[in-house]
Design a protein around this motif. Structure first.
Motif, PDB file in Angstrom:
ATOM      1  N   LYS A 237       0.882  -1.173   0.000  1.00 23.43           N
ATOM      2  CA  LYS A 237       0.000   0.000   0.000  1.00 23.43           C
ATOM      3  C   LYS A 237       0.913   1.216   0.000  1.00 23.43           C
ATOM      4  O   LYS A 237       1.286   1.724   1.059  1.00 23.43           O
ATOM      5  CB  LYS A 237      -0.917  -0.038   1.216  1.00 23.43           C
ATOM      6  N   PRO A 238       1.284   1.700  -1.199  1.00 19.60           N
ATOM      7  CA  PRO A 238       2.384   2.653  -1.311  1.00 19.60           C
ATOM      8  C   PRO A 238       2.162   4.019  -0.677  1.00 19.60           C
ATOM      9  O   PRO A 238       3.110   4.677  -0.309  1.00 19.60           O
ATOM     10  CB  PRO A 238       2.598   2.775  -2.812  1.00 19.60           C
ATOM     11  N   TRP A 239       0.955   4.481  -0.522  1.00 19.15           N
ATOM     12  CA  TRP A 239       0.735   5.841  -0.009  1.00 19.15           C
ATOM     13  C   TRP A 239      -0.270   5.887   1.128  1.00 19.15           C
ATOM     14  O   TRP A 239      -0.909   6.900   1.362  1.00 19.15           O
ATOM     15  CB  TRP A 239       0.270   6.757  -1.148  1.00 19.15           C
ATOM     16  N   GLN A 240      -0.388   4.821   1.893  1.00 11.76           N
ATOM     17  CA  GLN A 240      -1.420   4.773   2.934  1.00 11.76           C
ATOM     18  C   GLN A 240      -1.197   5.795   4.047  1.00 11.76           C
ATOM     19  O   GLN A 240      -2.149   6.384   4.555  1.00 11.76           O
ATOM     20  CB  GLN A 240      -1.548   3.377   3.503  1.00 11.76           C
ATOM     21  N   ASN A 241       0.054   6.053   4.433  1.00 12.76           N
ATOM     22  CA  ASN A 241       0.315   7.029   5.497  1.00 12.76           C
ATOM     23  C   ASN A 241       0.042   8.452   5.029  1.00 12.76           C
ATOM     24  O   ASN A 241      -0.493   9.265   5.781  1.00 12.76           O
ATOM     25  CB  ASN A 241       1.754   6.894   6.006  1.00 12.76           C
ATOM     26  N   LEU A 242       0.402   8.750   3.782  1.00 15.35           N
ATOM     27  CA  LEU A 242       0.122  10.083   3.237  1.00 15.35           C
ATOM     28  C   LEU A 242      -1.380  10.309   3.096  1.00 15.35           C
ATOM     29  O   LEU A 242      -1.883  11.378   3.442  1.00 15.35           O
ATOM     30  CB  LEU A 242       0.811  10.271   1.881  1.00 15.35           C
ATOM     31  N   GLU A 243      -2.097   9.298   2.617  1.00 19.14           N
ATOM     32  CA  GLU A 243      -3.549   9.423   2.473  1.00 19.14           C
ATOM     33  C   GLU A 243      -4.209   9.668   3.826  1.00 19.14           C
ATOM     34  O   GLU A 243      -5.102  10.503   3.947  1.00 19.14           O
ATOM     35  CB  GLU A 243      -4.127   8.164   1.830  1.00 19.14           C
ATOM     36  N   ARG A 244      -3.755   8.942   4.843  1.00 18.81           N
ATOM     37  CA  ARG A 244      -4.336   9.095   6.193  1.00 18.81           C
ATOM     38  C   ARG A 244      -4.070  10.497   6.742  1.00 18.81           C
ATOM     39  O   ARG A 244      -4.971  11.150   7.273  1.00 18.81           O
ATOM     40  CB  ARG A 244      -3.755   8.034   7.122  1.00 18.81           C
ATOM     41  N   LEU A 245      -2.824  10.978   6.586  1.00 22.44           N
ATOM     42  CA  LEU A 245      -2.481  12.305   7.089  1.00 22.44           C
ATOM     43  C   LEU A 245      -3.255  13.391   6.335  1.00 22.44           C
ATOM     44  O   LEU A 245      -3.757  14.342   6.942  1.00 22.44           O
ATOM     45  CB  LEU A 245      -0.976  12.548   6.977  1.00 22.44           C
ATOM     46  N   CYS A 246      -3.377  13.243   5.017  1.00 23.18           N
ATOM     47  CA  CYS A 246      -4.126  14.232   4.235  1.00 23.18           C
ATOM     48  C   CYS A 246      -5.608  14.212   4.586  1.00 23.18           C
ATOM     49  O   CYS A 246      -6.251  15.258   4.620  1.00 23.18           O
ATOM     50  CB  CYS A 246      -3.936  13.972   2.743  1.00 23.18           C
ATOM     51  N   ARG A 247      -6.155  13.042   4.851  1.00 26.18           N
ATOM     52  CA  ARG A 247      -7.562  12.949   5.231  1.00 26.18           C
ATOM     53  C   ARG A 247      -7.795  13.660   6.564  1.00 26.18           C
ATOM     54  O   ARG A 247      -8.786  14.371   6.740  1.00 26.18           O
ATOM     55  CB  ARG A 247      -7.974  11.483   5.331  1.00 26.18           C
ATOM     56  N   ILE A 248      -6.859  13.488   7.506  1.00 21.81           N
ATOM     57  CA  ILE A 248      -6.983  14.151   8.814  1.00 21.81           C
ATOM     58  C   ILE A 248      -6.919  15.662   8.660  1.00 21.81           C
ATOM     59  O   ILE A 248      -7.680  16.392   9.288  1.00 21.81           O
ATOM     60  CB  ILE A 248      -5.872  13.661   9.768  1.00 21.81           C
ATOM     61  N   ARG A 249      -6.020  16.137   7.799  1.00 17.54           N
ATOM     62  CA  ARG A 249      -5.833  17.577   7.636  1.00 17.54           C
ATOM     63  C   ARG A 249      -6.734  18.193   6.577  1.00 17.54           C
ATOM     64  O   ARG A 249      -6.723  19.408   6.378  1.00 17.54           O
ATOM     65  CB  ARG A 249      -4.377  17.863   7.274  1.00 17.54           C
ATOM     66  N   GLY A 250      -7.475  17.374   5.837  1.00 14.03           N
ATOM     67  CA  GLY A 250      -8.407  17.888   4.843  1.00 14.03           C
ATOM     68  C   GLY A 250      -7.753  18.308   3.539  1.00 14.03           C
ATOM     69  O   GLY A 250      -8.278  19.162   2.834  1.00 14.03           O
TER      70      GLY A 250
END
Length: 109
Positions: free
Chosen positions: A65-78
């Protein structure tokens, strides 16, 4: 420091938010801290060390899952994660296949 972004920014508003002075650097510092917590450091005898997610970079690998941490952080920050990924590529000056490559430069290895 600019105020926190409202939830769910569009791609254009994400560009504008990250263009504010110091925002991109702060975001990248937070992101790198998350990556260091989630990835493992690989030591090579005599050559140095690098960070790895522990998966093969292959779309057929179901565990990658190459970008799961970035997706999670972006979702939190909108923020729009695709735009943030493009900005990272521009900022780092190299193409990234996986987010573990943001912690080291393959050319140095």
């Amino acid at each position: 420091m600019p105020p926190p972004p409202p939830k769910n920014l569009t791609a254009y508003r994400t560009y504008l938010y990250l263009a504010e002075p110091g925002v991109l650097e702060t975001f990248m510092r937070d992101y790198q801290r998350i990556l260091i917590q989630n990835f493992q450091k690989i030591r090579i005898e005599g050559d140095g060390e690098y960070w790895s997610c522990g998966q093969d970079y292959d779309p057929r690998n179901w565990n990658w899952k190459p970008w799961q941490n970035l997706e999670r952080l972006c979702r939190i920050r909108g923020l729009d994660d695709f735009v943030v990924r493009e900005i990272f590529v521009e900022h780092l000056g190299r193409k990234l296949e996986c987010e573990c490559q943001a912690l080291y430069d393959e050319r140095e290895l």
